[in-house]
Design a protein around this motif. Structure first.
Motif, PDB file in Angstrom:
ATOM      1  N   ARG A  60       3.153   1.330  -0.585  1.00  0.00           N
ATOM      2  CA  ARG A  60       1.812   1.059  -0.764  1.00  0.00           C
ATOM      3  C   ARG A  60       2.187   0.134  -1.560  1.00  0.00           C
ATOM      4  O   ARG A  60       1.394  -1.377  -1.479  1.00  0.00           O
ATOM      5  CB  ARG A  60       0.884   1.992  -1.234  1.00  0.00           C
ATOM      6  N   ALA A  61       3.110  -0.117  -2.962  1.00  0.00           N
ATOM      7  CA  ALA A  61       3.002  -1.251  -3.451  1.00  0.00           C
ATOM      8  C   ALA A  61       3.862  -2.034  -2.942  1.00  0.00           C
ATOM      9  O   ALA A  61       3.455  -3.019  -3.219  1.00  0.00           O
ATOM     10  CB  ALA A  61       3.713  -0.467  -4.774  1.00  0.00           C
ATOM     11  N   ARG A 106       3.580  -3.394   0.117  1.00  0.00           N
ATOM     12  CA  ARG A 106       2.411  -3.885   0.525  1.00  0.00           C
ATOM     13  C   ARG A 106       1.119  -4.504  -0.046  1.00  0.00           C
ATOM     14  O   ARG A 106       0.938  -5.435   0.239  1.00  0.00           O
ATOM     15  CB  ARG A 106       1.566  -2.350   1.359  1.00  0.00           C
ATOM     16  N   THR A 107       1.202  -3.819  -1.062  1.00  0.00           N
ATOM     17  CA  THR A 107       0.024  -5.592  -2.253  1.00  0.00           C
ATOM     18  C   THR A 107       0.148  -6.304  -2.500  1.00  0.00           C
ATOM     19  O   THR A 107       0.341  -6.922  -2.336  1.00  0.00           O
ATOM     20  CB  THR A 107       0.545  -4.089  -3.233  1.00  0.00           C
ATOM     21  N   GLN A 148       0.927  -8.250   0.807  1.00  0.00           N
ATOM     22  CA  GLN A 148      -0.650  -8.646   1.391  1.00  0.00           C
ATOM     23  C   GLN A 148      -0.727 -10.188  -0.051  1.00  0.00           C
ATOM     24  O   GLN A 148      -1.073 -11.085   0.900  1.00  0.00           O
ATOM     25  CB  GLN A 148      -1.389  -8.255   1.400  1.00  0.00           C
ATOM     26  N   THR A 183       3.245  -6.468  -8.068  1.00  0.00           N
ATOM     27  CA  THR A 183       2.504  -5.123  -8.782  1.00  0.00           C
ATOM     28  C   THR A 183       2.786  -4.518  -9.713  1.00  0.00           C
ATOM     29  O   THR A 183       3.732  -4.925  -9.603  1.00  0.00           O
ATOM     30  CB  THR A 183       1.153  -4.930  -7.324  1.00  0.00           C
ATOM     31  N   ARG A 184       1.924  -3.309 -10.006  1.00  0.00           N
ATOM     32  CA  ARG A 184       3.011  -2.641 -10.936  1.00  0.00           C
ATOM     33  C   ARG A 184       3.643  -1.625  -9.239  1.00  0.00           C
ATOM     34  O   ARG A 184       2.862  -1.112  -8.495  1.00  0.00           O
ATOM     35  CB  ARG A 184       1.178  -1.917 -11.508  1.00  0.00           C
ATOM     36  N   ARG A 202       5.515   1.510  -8.238  1.00  0.00           N
ATOM     37  CA  ARG A 202       4.997   3.145  -8.154  1.00  0.00           C
ATOM     38  C   ARG A 202       6.423   3.739  -7.912  1.00  0.00           C
ATOM     39  O   ARG A 202       6.554   3.171  -6.281  1.00  0.00           O
ATOM     40  CB  ARG A 202       3.389   3.226  -7.778  1.00  0.00           C
ATOM     41  N   ASP A 224      -6.399   2.477  -6.531  1.00  0.00           N
ATOM     42  CA  ASP A 224      -5.273   2.091  -5.657  1.00  0.00           C
ATOM     43  C   ASP A 224      -5.523   0.911  -5.576  1.00  0.00           C
ATOM     44  O   ASP A 224      -6.909   0.830  -4.324  1.00  0.00           O
ATOM     45  CB  ASP A 224      -4.782   3.281  -4.815  1.00  0.00           C
ATOM     46  N   PRO A 225      -4.910  -0.931  -6.211  1.00  0.00           N
ATOM     47  CA  PRO A 225      -5.891  -1.330  -5.187  1.00  0.00           C
ATOM     48  C   PRO A 225      -4.339  -2.201  -3.748  1.00  0.00           C
ATOM     49  O   PRO A 225      -4.972  -2.915  -3.095  1.00  0.00           O
ATOM     50  CB  PRO A 225      -4.718  -1.982  -6.420  1.00  0.00           C
ATOM     51  N   ALA A 226      -3.934  -0.940  -4.000  1.00  0.00           N
ATOM     52  CA  ALA A 226      -3.226  -1.367  -2.372  1.00  0.00           C
ATOM     53  C   ALA A 226      -3.673  -0.912  -1.148  1.00  0.00           C
ATOM     54  O   ALA A 226      -4.768  -0.411  -0.801  1.00  0.00           O
ATOM     55  CB  ALA A 226      -2.041  -0.128  -2.315  1.00  0.00           C
ATOM     56  N   PRO A 227      -3.985  -2.160  -0.612  1.00  0.00           N
ATOM     57  CA  PRO A 227      -4.259  -2.320   0.952  1.00  0.00           C
ATOM     58  C   PRO A 227      -4.467  -0.509   2.047  1.00  0.00           C
ATOM     59  O   PRO A 227      -2.618  -0.556   1.885  1.00  0.00           O
ATOM     60  CB  PRO A 227      -4.242  -3.793   1.800  1.00  0.00           C
TER      61      PRO A 227
END
Lengths: 444, 351
Positions: free
Chosen positions: A88-89, A91-92, A95, A70-71, A73, B73-76
């Motif tokens: 968050r990145a 986590r993405t 996941q 993922t990108r 950040r 935002d694609p983050a869950p």
């Protein structure tokens, strides 16, 4: 080094537990992307490869069952800058990798490129009591190495024994069983800024995971992109990342030097963005589609639409020639490579028997970079791609994934580190007592 | 710029009959100036388009402005992330796959069974369904057929099996019905089945009467095993069958039949058999003659009587009792006249 010893040992135990469970995640937190692989260790040595080339000569014993990118950040210069964005990145990526693997992962090994790595060479020497060299002697010589003052706010990331000598015989990788009077060891110690590790620890904890190890991405991309004889004879890996460029030097299958230049592909993009007056994303797109470092006559006629959505027709319909673009990119790439050259010179790379330089990382995909790099870094430059590991998706085989693939190799076959050996507890009193006993034996 | 072209004649009622007056040159109005500049701008645009076409071959439309806006935002969220990890946990997955459906089913069943009204509804429903199934025409029994039974026995069977046809075969207890039919005296065996066509078929084997028994309760027909077949109003109803009587006679019908078979030559004189003391037989003939047989081996004793009869016409003589109770010493009892005659003859002999 003692509290670090404890934390590193704790991480090592976590890694052992993860190996027992058979599933571990590796995560490369880069400036431009976060890549995550989920590995399954089934303990089986992989069989005959029909292509004839077994990856890692059949030593790997693991399989990639999940991969996600993922990108990134909130990361600047390979260091976490905005913790929550980065979390968050991460986590993405985690996941979607878990979703692909269809398995829950509890342990993660992380690599990062920045944090001002600094290499130190350490030397230690002990008298051998008697008989062959034992594991305890190795631990003793390593804990007896003179540690320089690497400054407050720094943490030791790697501390690997690279060479052992028994008496005057040097060059042992494993001195156990050798008989002599004196054991000497050379260690390579890599320190980084402590707050970077703390930030990574925080992010991983926020993702409900346990940290099973940290590694320098310069080191692990060298592990994955150098072939065996390059590692043996001496080679340098230049990992051209987004925010920083990692350098690692290998000889005799050990890393002896690592460094990072705080320049990378993002700087090239920002140069284009400023020079062509286009937004960052448009500049990134122009760089990846049309970029280059060697201009030819054809490039003057090769017009590139800059695009734009300002609403000013004249501005949005501008065209630049590819030669102009190369003219913007080349000085920055040269600057990066010259900086790398300076670091390699400072490290004494010239004196190594092998002078191979392997360019890897996503930035190494600039067309014509090998020609430019061979002018600056020397003749023996090649492009490096990560080693083939079983189960790796096609989309993750590019040079940009050499650090995450190297991290999975690192997880499968970790290098001996200082904390893998048990420090002899209460060293001094025990030794003096033994010495007294021996004195008595010798005299009566 | 003045237009010197002659305007075409315009029909104007005010100028009717007159030639068009000369229009003096006048300064341009504001509107005209604006229109003129607009025309110039249009001409320049046209020229530019033409130049573009000359350069590029065709007129290209301006490219769509590229969208560089940030995507969502694609983050869950942390919650979604944790839920996904939970759903990947093997124990939790197993629980969701097997535990939750089992618990739900248990809960529904428990709820329904706790509620009296719903329980009743369920039983009613089940019963209705069951009834609907059982009363399908394939399972209905419409009639009863009795084979092998006399009219009277058949009537008895119909009386003791009070079945109202049509009836589903699920309600027929054939075993119980067979037991009931078997309890009837004249019935030796009975077999029941539901024949195709919805007919309850009853096959009966009747007992064959072998003797007439005069007991304390009246006169009965017995079969060869001694089982009652039916009662008789009088012995004369069945003169073809031998009569037995006496205490315990009905328990030794088989022996009586053997004796009668042996006594076949004297059949037309035989009146009946009398069981004495539940242990031995007397054969009673006409003229009040009686053969008393032993309890042990009466058949051979009877044979000896027959042999005597054959040799000396014993039964034709004036003998009232032939006592064979002691096999070694058969004894005759003469009638009164005969014994007196014998004594007279003896007296004559003595004189």
């Amino acid at each position: 080094m003692s509290d670090l010893y404890e934390t590193q040992r704790a991480m090592r135990n976590v890694r052992k537990a993860a190996m027992q469970r058979g599933v571990i995640a590796v995560l490369d937190v880069g400036t431009s992307k976060v890549a995550c692989l989920v590995l399954r260790f089934d303990g089986s040595v992989q069989g005959y490869d029909p292509d004839g080339v077994g990856s890692l000569a059949g030593q790997s014993g693991f399989r990639v069952i999940g991969a996600a990118t993922t990108r990134s950040r909130g990361v600047r210069f390979g260091e976490i800058d905005a913790i929550h964005e980065t979390e968050r990145a991460i986590r993405t990526a985690l996941q979607s990798a878990q979703k692909m693997a269809d398995v829950r992962v509890d342990h993660v090994i992380v690599s990062f490129s920045g944090a001002n790595p600094r290499s130190y060479g350490l030397a230690g020497e002990v008298e051998l009591e008697s008989g062959p060299v034992s594991e305890g002697d190795i631990a003793r010589v390593m804990s007896g190495a003179d540690v320089p003052d690497y400054g407050a706010g720094r943490e030791v990331l790697h501390a690997q024994p690279v060479n052992f000598a028994v008496d005057h015989r040097s060059g042992y990788a494993d001195p156990r069983g050798q008989i002599g009077n004196r054991l000497a060891a050379d260690l390579h110690m890599l320190t980084v800024d402590a707050h970077v590790i703390q930030n990574i620890l925080y992010c991983v904890k926020r993702c409900d995971l346990e940290l099973a190890g940290v590694a320098s991405s310069a080191y692990v991309s060298g592990v994955s992109s150098l072939v065996e004889d390059e590692q043996e004879l001496g080679a340098a890996t230049v990992d051209l990342g987004g925010g920083s460029t990692g350098i690692s030097v290998f000889i005799k299958k050990h890393m002896i030097y690592a460094d990072a230049v705080r320049l990378g592909g993002d700087h090239v993009t920002s140069d284009i963005s400023v020079g062509l007056q286009v937004p960052w994303q448009a500049a990134e797109r122009i760089k990846t589609l049309h970029g280059g470092v060697v201009a030819t006559g054809m490039d003057d006629r090769d017009m590139i639409e800059t695009g734009g959505d300002t609403g000013d027709w004249e501005h949005d319909r501008r065209q630049v020639s590819r030669a102009e673009l190369i003219g913007i990119m080349r000085p920055r790439v040269e600057e990066i490579l010259e900086e790398v050259r300076a670091r390699l010179d400072a490290a004494g790379f010239d004196s190594l028997p092998g002078q191979k330089i392997v360019l890897t990382g996503a930035g190494s995909q600039i067309p014509g970079l090998d020609g430019l790099a061979s002018r600056i870094l020397g003749q023996q430059v090649r492009m490096g791609r990560p080693m083939r590991v079983p189960g790796l998706p096609q989309s993750a085989t590019g040079p940009g994934f050499s650090s995450v693939v190297g991290l999975s190799l690192f997880a499968a076959n970790p290098q001996d580190e200082y904390w893998d050996f048990d420090i002899p507890t209460a060293t001094y009193p025990a030794r003096s007592l033994r010495r007294a006993v021996r004195w008595f034996k010798d005299n009566w | 710029m003045t237009d010197y072209r002659v305007e075409p004649p315009v029909f104007d009622p005010s100028l009717h009959g007159k030639t068009q007056p000369h229009q003096p040159e006048r300064p341009l109005t504001q509107e005209e100036v604006e229109a003129e500049s607009q025309a110039r701008i249009q001409a320049r645009i046209q020229a530019r388009i033409q130049a573009h076409i000359d350069t590029h071959g065709s007129l290209q439309p301006a490219p769509e402005p590229r969208q560089y806006e940030r995507r969502a935002d694609p983050a869950p969220s942390r919650m979604a992330y944790r839920m996904q990890r939970l759903s990947l946990t093997p124990l939790f997955r197993g629980f969701m796959r097997f535990g939750v459906p089992a618990l739900a089913a248990l809960g529904v069943v428990g709820f329904l069974m706790n509620n009296a009204a719903s329980r009743e509804m369920i039983t009613t429903q089940v019963n209705t369904l069951r009834k609907a199934f059982e009363e399908r025409p394939e399972f209905m029994v419409k009639a009863m057929a009795i084979d092998g039974a006399s009219e009277k026995v058949a009537a008895d069977i119909r009386v003791i099996l009070p079945i109202e046809f049509p009836l589903t075969s699920f309600d027929l207890d054939l075993e119980e019905m067979r037991r009931q039919i078997g309890e009837l005296d004249p019935v030796a065996t009975a077999s029941l089945r539901v024949r195709e066509g919805g007919i309850l078929q009853i096959d009966v084997t009747e007992r064959v009467p072998a003797v007439v028994w005069r007991g304390p309760e009246g006169v009965f027909l017995l079969d060869e095993t001694g089982h009652r077949v039916r009662s008789l109003l009088a012995r004369a109803e069945r003169p073809d069958l031998p009569l037995i009587t006496g205490a315990g006679a009905e328990l030794a019908v088989e022996e009586a039949r053997r004796l009668m078979a042996v006594a076949q030559p004297l059949e037309n004189r035989l009146r009946g058999l009398v069981r004495v003391g539940s242990r031995r037989w007397d054969l009673v003939f006409d003229r009040n003659q009686r053969v008393m047989l032993p309890a042990e081996d009466p058949v051979s004793a009877m044979r000896r009587v027959l042999a005597l009869n054959n040799a000396q016409d014993l039964m034709e003589r004036d003998v009232t009792v032939i006592d064979m109770r002691l096999p070694g010493r058969p004894t005759l009892r003469l009638a009164q006249e005969a014994s007196e005659g014998l004594q007279r003859i003896r007296a004559l002999g003595n004189e």
